[in-house]
Scaffold this motif. Structure first.
Motif, PDB file in Angstrom:
ATOM      1  N   ASP A 140      34.770 -69.648 -74.551  1.00 21.39           N
ATOM      2  CA  ASP A 140      34.944 -70.904 -75.287  1.00 21.39           C
ATOM      3  C   ASP A 140      36.402 -71.376 -75.395  1.00 21.39           C
ATOM      4  O   ASP A 140      36.655 -72.573 -75.241  1.00 21.39           O
ATOM      5  CB  ASP A 140      34.302 -70.817 -76.671  1.00 21.39           C
ATOM      6  CG  ASP A 140      32.781 -70.780 -76.581  1.00 21.39           C
ATOM      7  OD1 ASP A 140      32.220 -71.113 -75.512  1.00 21.39           O
ATOM      8  OD2 ASP A 140      32.141 -70.409 -77.586  1.00 21.39           O
ATOM      9  N   VAL A 146      37.199 -73.023 -72.146  1.00 21.56           N
ATOM     10  CA  VAL A 146      36.460 -74.281 -72.040  1.00 21.56           C
ATOM     11  C   VAL A 146      37.165 -75.361 -72.854  1.00 21.56           C
ATOM     12  O   VAL A 146      37.378 -76.481 -72.375  1.00 21.56           O
ATOM     13  CB  VAL A 146      34.997 -74.111 -72.508  1.00 21.56           C
ATOM     14  CG1 VAL A 146      34.288 -75.454 -72.589  1.00 21.56           C
ATOM     15  CG2 VAL A 146      34.243 -73.159 -71.583  1.00 21.56           C
ATOM     16  N   GLY A 200      39.106 -78.569 -71.313  1.00 22.80           N
ATOM     17  CA  GLY A 200      38.608 -79.873 -71.741  1.00 22.80           C
ATOM     18  C   GLY A 200      39.700 -80.733 -72.335  1.00 22.80           C
ATOM     19  O   GLY A 200      39.760 -81.942 -72.084  1.00 22.80           O
ATOM     20  N   ARG A 231      36.576 -80.901 -66.923  1.00 24.68           N
ATOM     21  CA  ARG A 231      35.220 -80.609 -67.403  1.00 24.68           C
ATOM     22  C   ARG A 231      34.563 -79.440 -66.672  1.00 24.68           C
ATOM     23  O   ARG A 231      33.497 -79.003 -67.040  1.00 24.68           O
ATOM     24  CB  ARG A 231      34.345 -81.852 -67.251  1.00 24.68           C
ATOM     25  CG  ARG A 231      34.860 -83.060 -67.989  1.00 24.68           C
ATOM     26  CD  ARG A 231      34.286 -83.268 -69.363  1.00 24.68           C
ATOM     27  NE  ARG A 231      32.853 -83.152 -69.379  1.00 24.68           N
ATOM     28  CZ  ARG A 231      32.190 -82.474 -70.318  1.00 24.68           C
ATOM     29  NH1 ARG A 231      32.825 -81.896 -71.302  1.00 24.68           N
ATOM     30  NH2 ARG A 231      30.885 -82.388 -70.278  1.00 24.68           N
ATOM     31  N   CYS A 252      33.432 -76.427 -68.700  1.00 26.72           N
ATOM     32  CA  CYS A 252      32.228 -76.741 -69.477  1.00 26.72           C
ATOM     33  C   CYS A 252      31.004 -76.632 -68.568  1.00 26.72           C
ATOM     34  O   CYS A 252      29.971 -76.068 -68.962  1.00 26.72           O
ATOM     35  CB  CYS A 252      32.347 -78.135 -70.078  1.00 26.72           C
ATOM     36  SG  CYS A 252      30.982 -78.590 -71.151  1.00 26.72           S
ATOM     37  N   ASP A 287      27.807 -74.194 -69.028  1.00 27.58           N
ATOM     38  CA  ASP A 287      26.471 -74.775 -69.152  1.00 27.58           C
ATOM     39  C   ASP A 287      25.548 -74.341 -68.020  1.00 27.58           C
ATOM     40  O   ASP A 287      24.361 -74.060 -68.252  1.00 27.58           O
ATOM     41  CB  ASP A 287      26.556 -76.299 -69.211  1.00 27.58           C
ATOM     42  CG  ASP A 287      27.253 -76.796 -70.472  1.00 27.58           C
ATOM     43  OD1 ASP A 287      27.494 -75.984 -71.396  1.00 27.58           O
ATOM     44  OD2 ASP A 287      27.578 -78.002 -70.517  1.00 27.58           O
TER      45      ASP A 287
END
Length: 146
Positions: free
Chosen positions: A16, A19, A23, A28, A31, A35
């Motif tokens: 995280d 990420v 970001g 992106r 992310c 995902d």
């Protein structure tokens, strides 16, 4: 900074911070990595694929992977993707170590590695590692490995 590179078998909340940092810089792809892993659509588990992470102590400071290139029409083409190194771990060899680890053993499955970047800094980094500029559709850089 002592760095340990290892193959990822699971992605946890430790991803995280990378990420979020990526970001905040307008990237992106980290992310998407998180995902796609969570959904199971990309677990880097096909022959020749791998997701590698870099750790400094218990902290995750980088990640990147190799997939079969979904944009290539020919077989035997890999795609280096989702490479990111935390800002405070850059310029210490982490990215180069990650790429070397990601590509280790790639010759057994691929004859060419492609990637795409829109960053001049990243383009220079990949050039230093031996990637060549290309005008191939869907890629900015290639590295023959046969």
């Amino acid at each position: 900074m002592e760095i340990r590179i290892e193959q990822a078998t699971a992605l946890r909340a430790e991803l995280d911070p990378l990420v979020a940092e990526a970001g905040a810089d307008g990237h992106r792809f980290m992310c998407r990595l998180r995902d796609e892993w969570a959904s199971g659509s990309n677990r880097f588990d096909m022959p020749g694929e791998r997701l590698m992470v870099a750790r400094s102590g218990d902290r995750l400071v980088g990640a990147g992977g190799l997939n079969r290139d979904p944009y290539a029409r020919a077989a035997g083409i890999g795609r280096l993707r989702h490479l990111y190194v935390a800002r405070d771990a850059r310029r210490q060899g982490v990215g180069a170590s990650l790429v070397r680890s990601i590509l280790a053993g790639a010759r057994a499955h691929f004859t060419l590695i492609r990637l795409r970047t829109d960053s001049a800094e990243a383009a220079a980094f990949y050039a230093r590692l031996g990637f060549q500029l290309t005008d191939e559709e869907g890629a900015t850089h290639i590295m023959p490995i046969a």
